[in-house]
Design a protein around this motif. Structure first.
Motif, PDB file in Angstrom:
ATOM      1  N   LEU A 142       0.835  -1.209   0.000  1.00  0.00           N
ATOM      2  CA  LEU A 142       0.000   0.000   0.000  1.00  0.00           C
ATOM      3  C   LEU A 142       0.864   1.252   0.000  1.00  0.00           C
ATOM      4  CD1 LEU A 142      -2.986   0.932   0.133  1.00  0.00           C
ATOM      5  CD2 LEU A 142      -2.694   1.121   2.602  1.00  0.00           C
ATOM      6  N   LEU A 143       1.925   1.244   0.794  1.00  0.00           N
ATOM      7  CA  LEU A 143       2.824   2.400   0.847  1.00  0.00           C
ATOM      8  C   LEU A 143       3.408   2.704  -0.529  1.00  0.00           C
ATOM      9  CD1 LEU A 143       4.497   4.510   2.475  1.00  0.00           C
ATOM     10  CD2 LEU A 143       6.244   2.736   2.720  1.00  0.00           C
ATOM     11  N   VAL A 144       3.977   1.684  -1.167  1.00  0.00           N
ATOM     12  CA  VAL A 144       4.622   1.897  -2.464  1.00  0.00           C
ATOM     13  C   VAL A 144       3.598   2.312  -3.515  1.00  0.00           C
ATOM     14  CG1 VAL A 144       5.961   0.827  -4.310  1.00  0.00           C
ATOM     15  CG2 VAL A 144       6.487   0.297  -1.921  1.00  0.00           C
ATOM     16  N   VAL A 145       2.446   1.657  -3.524  1.00  0.00           N
ATOM     17  CA  VAL A 145       1.419   1.948  -4.530  1.00  0.00           C
ATOM     18  C   VAL A 145       0.860   3.355  -4.364  1.00  0.00           C
ATOM     19  CG1 VAL A 145      -0.926   1.354  -5.278  1.00  0.00           C
ATOM     20  CG2 VAL A 145       0.770  -0.448  -4.960  1.00  0.00           C
ATOM     21  N   LEU A 146       0.474   3.734  -3.141  1.00  0.00           N
ATOM     22  CA  LEU A 146      -0.131   5.057  -2.932  1.00  0.00           C
ATOM     23  C   LEU A 146       0.879   6.183  -3.138  1.00  0.00           C
ATOM     24  CD1 LEU A 146      -2.595   4.615   0.078  1.00  0.00           C
ATOM     25  CD2 LEU A 146      -3.086   4.710  -2.370  1.00  0.00           C
ATOM     26  N   THR A 148       3.395   6.067  -5.140  1.00  0.00           N
ATOM     27  CA  THR A 148       3.613   6.143  -6.585  1.00  0.00           C
ATOM     28  C   THR A 148       2.452   6.836  -7.276  1.00  0.00           C
ATOM     29  OG1 THR A 148       4.940   4.120  -6.562  1.00  0.00           O
ATOM     30  CG2 THR A 148       4.003   4.778  -8.671  1.00  0.00           C
ATOM     31  N   PHE A 149       1.217   6.498  -6.891  1.00  0.00           N
ATOM     32  CA  PHE A 149       0.055   7.165  -7.472  1.00  0.00           C
ATOM     33  C   PHE A 149       0.081   8.661  -7.172  1.00  0.00           C
ATOM     34  CE2 PHE A 149      -2.974   3.231  -7.516  1.00  0.00           C
ATOM     35  CZ  PHE A 149      -2.201   2.691  -8.535  1.00  0.00           C
ATOM     36  N   ALA A 150       0.398   9.023  -5.925  1.00  0.00           N
ATOM     37  CA  ALA A 150       0.456  10.439  -5.545  1.00  0.00           C
ATOM     38  C   ALA A 150       1.566  11.156  -6.299  1.00  0.00           C
ATOM     39  CB  ALA A 150       0.683  10.555  -4.034  1.00  0.00           C
ATOM     40  N   ASN A 151       2.692  10.490  -6.446  1.00  0.00           N
ATOM     41  CA  ASN A 151       3.829  11.041  -7.183  1.00  0.00           C
ATOM     42  C   ASN A 151       3.442  11.319  -8.636  1.00  0.00           C
ATOM     43  OD1 ASN A 151       6.464  11.671  -8.038  1.00  0.00           O
ATOM     44  ND2 ASN A 151       6.966   9.524  -8.374  1.00  0.00           N
ATOM     45  N   ASP A 152       2.840  10.328  -9.291  1.00  0.00           N
ATOM     46  CA  ASP A 152       2.437  10.489 -10.696  1.00  0.00           C
ATOM     47  C   ASP A 152       1.412  11.605 -10.863  1.00  0.00           C
ATOM     48  OD1 ASP A 152       4.107   8.440 -11.397  1.00  0.00           O
ATOM     49  OD2 ASP A 152       2.544   6.931 -11.592  1.00  0.00           O
ATOM     50  N   SER A 153       0.412  11.614  -9.978  1.00  0.00           N
ATOM     51  CA  SER A 153      -0.662  12.611 -10.086  1.00  0.00           C
ATOM     52  C   SER A 153      -0.144  14.013  -9.808  1.00  0.00           C
ATOM     53  CB  SER A 153      -1.798  12.272  -9.107  1.00  0.00           C
ATOM     54  OG  SER A 153      -2.360  11.011  -9.413  1.00  0.00           O
ATOM     55  N   GLY A 154       0.656  14.153  -8.747  1.00  0.00           N
ATOM     56  CA  GLY A 154       1.201  15.471  -8.426  1.00  0.00           C
ATOM     57  C   GLY A 154       2.083  16.007  -9.525  1.00  0.00           C
ATOM     58  N   ILE A 184       7.377  14.407  -5.971  1.00  0.00           N
ATOM     59  CA  ILE A 184       8.122  13.898  -4.821  1.00  0.00           C
ATOM     60  C   ILE A 184       7.489  14.387  -3.513  1.00  0.00           C
ATOM     61  CG2 ILE A 184      10.340  13.980  -3.614  1.00  0.00           C
ATOM     62  CD1 ILE A 184      11.670  14.147  -6.394  1.00  0.00           C
ATOM     63  N   ALA A 185       7.115  15.664  -3.490  1.00  0.00           N
ATOM     64  CA  ALA A 185       6.489  16.229  -2.289  1.00  0.00           C
ATOM     65  C   ALA A 185       5.169  15.525  -1.984  1.00  0.00           C
ATOM     66  CB  ALA A 185       6.268  17.723  -2.470  1.00  0.00           C
ATOM     67  N   PHE A 186       4.339  15.320  -3.012  1.00  0.00           N
ATOM     68  CA  PHE A 186       3.061  14.628  -2.817  1.00  0.00           C
ATOM     69  C   PHE A 186       3.300  13.210  -2.301  1.00  0.00           C
ATOM     70  CE2 PHE A 186       1.223  18.158  -4.783  1.00  0.00           C
ATOM     71  CZ  PHE A 186      -0.165  18.026  -4.896  1.00  0.00           C
ATOM     72  N   GLY A 187       4.283  12.542  -2.869  1.00  0.00           N
ATOM     73  CA  GLY A 187       4.576  11.178  -2.460  1.00  0.00           C
ATOM     74  C   GLY A 187       4.987  11.085  -1.000  1.00  0.00           C
ATOM     75  N   VAL A 188       5.869  11.984  -0.576  1.00  0.00           N
ATOM     76  CA  VAL A 188       6.336  11.986   0.818  1.00  0.00           C
ATOM     77  C   VAL A 188       5.182  12.305   1.770  1.00  0.00           C
ATOM     78  CG1 VAL A 188       7.844  13.152   2.466  1.00  0.00           C
ATOM     79  CG2 VAL A 188       8.711  12.552   0.202  1.00  0.00           C
ATOM     80  N   LEU A 208       9.180   8.039   5.925  1.00  0.00           N
ATOM     81  CA  LEU A 208       9.409   9.194   5.055  1.00  0.00           C
ATOM     82  C   LEU A 208      10.556   8.927   4.077  1.00  0.00           C
ATOM     83  CD1 LEU A 208       9.044  12.160   7.587  1.00  0.00           C
ATOM     84  CD2 LEU A 208       7.453  11.494   5.773  1.00  0.00           C
ATOM     85  N   PHE A 209      11.592   8.256   4.565  1.00  0.00           N
ATOM     86  CA  PHE A 209      12.700   7.883   3.681  1.00  0.00           C
ATOM     87  C   PHE A 209      12.212   6.951   2.569  1.00  0.00           C
ATOM     88  CE2 PHE A 209      15.759   4.418   2.837  1.00  0.00           C
ATOM     89  CZ  PHE A 209      16.677   5.134   2.066  1.00  0.00           C
ATOM     90  N   LEU A 210      11.390   5.946   2.938  1.00  0.00           N
ATOM     91  CA  LEU A 210      10.839   5.042   1.935  1.00  0.00           C
ATOM     92  C   LEU A 210       9.957   5.789   0.941  1.00  0.00           C
ATOM     93  CD1 LEU A 210       9.811   1.759   3.835  1.00  0.00           C
ATOM     94  CD2 LEU A 210      11.694   2.091   2.230  1.00  0.00           C
ATOM     95  N   GLY A 211       9.166   6.739   1.462  1.00  0.00           N
ATOM     96  CA  GLY A 211       8.312   7.530   0.581  1.00  0.00           C
ATOM     97  C   GLY A 211       9.123   8.358  -0.391  1.00  0.00           C
TER      98      GLY A 211
END
Length: 267
Positions: A142-146, A148-154, A184-188, A208-211
């Motif tokens: 869930l962490l990696v997927v969300l 990544t989705f937030a990163n792409d969308s942002g 990157i900001a959205f993902g974190v 946060l590091f993983l994000g």
């Protein structure tokens, strides 16, 4: 834009539902997506590969997917030695190159073999991760997927509205520095509530590091697929997802992220 938002919303809802159900539901979904992605990848060369080269590729992807499933590892019938998988697929491609009288030349062979490794391992690690015990697999996935989705969308929406400086124009002319930083900001930011809700992931600084790592590596994965498409001269790997292109277009960031996180033992 409307088509992209609708497809993205419905697709994300369906994907996250099956991720929540986990187990064989999610595993089956990833298996199907992997096979579609390999078909899309092979078609980016712009011509039919023939059923035998495609069959060899599907065999390779399938064996890699099966070999990384915890339930099948060590099984006398389905357990597969990965080193032998590489050799088997490579040897089959070489044999067909000869039998086809070089219709499958070394360049097409190399392209297909790389696709088997890239798609097979990327999706197999997505499948393997969700089976981790005590809810860790679901939380990590869930962490990696969300993120990544937030990163792409942002990156997409901010870059579209405010992006001015090109990030890597020779590879992906529409991506901007502003969009990249926003992604990157959205993902974190998305990683924070996930870390709070799933303490099994570790401390918030670690989450946060993983994000951050997931967002950065995901963007590199997106550029990798863009480089492949620039090489083969196509815009999208497919049209199965209106407004998004193909499955490979949608999952390129996740594939690269799971590969990198696995290499550094962060999954």
């Amino acid at each position: 834009m409307k088509e992209r938002v609708i497809t993205g919303g419905l697709g994300a809802a369906g994907f996250l539902t099956l991720l929540y159900l986990g187990g064989w539901w999610y595993t089956t979904l990833i298996f199907i997506i992997a096979l579609i992605a390999f078909w899309e990848y092979s078609r980016t060369l712009g011509y039919s590969q023939g059923w035998i080269p495609m069959g060899i590729g599907y065999l390779g992807v399938t064996l890699i997917l099966l070999s990384n499933l915890p339930q099948l590892q060590g099984d006398s019938l389905f357990g597969v030695d990965l080193s032998k998988t590489y050799l088997l697929i490579l040897l089959l491609y070489f044999i067909w190159m000869v039998l086809s009288r070089n219709h499958l030349d070394i360049y097409r062979l190399s392209f297909l073999f790389v696709g088997v490794m890239y798609i097979g391992f990327g999706f197999s690690l997505m499948m393997e991760t969700v089976w981790r015990e005590n809810g860790l697999g679901f939380a990590l996935s869930l962490l990696v997927v969300l993120v990544t989705f937030a990163n792409d969308s942002g990156a997409y929406f901010v870059g579209r509205k405010w992006g001015k400086r090109k990030l890597w124009p020779h590879i992906s002319p529409k991506k901007t520095v502003e969009g990249s930083l926003a992604g990157i900001a959205f993902g974190v930011l998305f990683a924070i509530p996930i870390g709070l809700f799933f303490p099994i992931l570790g401390s918030i600084p670690y989450v946060l590091f993983l994000g951050f790592l997931t967002a950065v590596v995901g963007q590199i994965g997106d550029l990798v697929e863009s480089a492949i498409k620039r090489t083969t001269g196509v815009k999208d790997s497919g049209k199965i997802l209106p407004g998004h292109g193909g499955m490979l277009d949608r999952f390129d960031s996740l594939l690269f992220t799971f590969l990198v996180l696995h290499i550094f033992d962060l999954l």
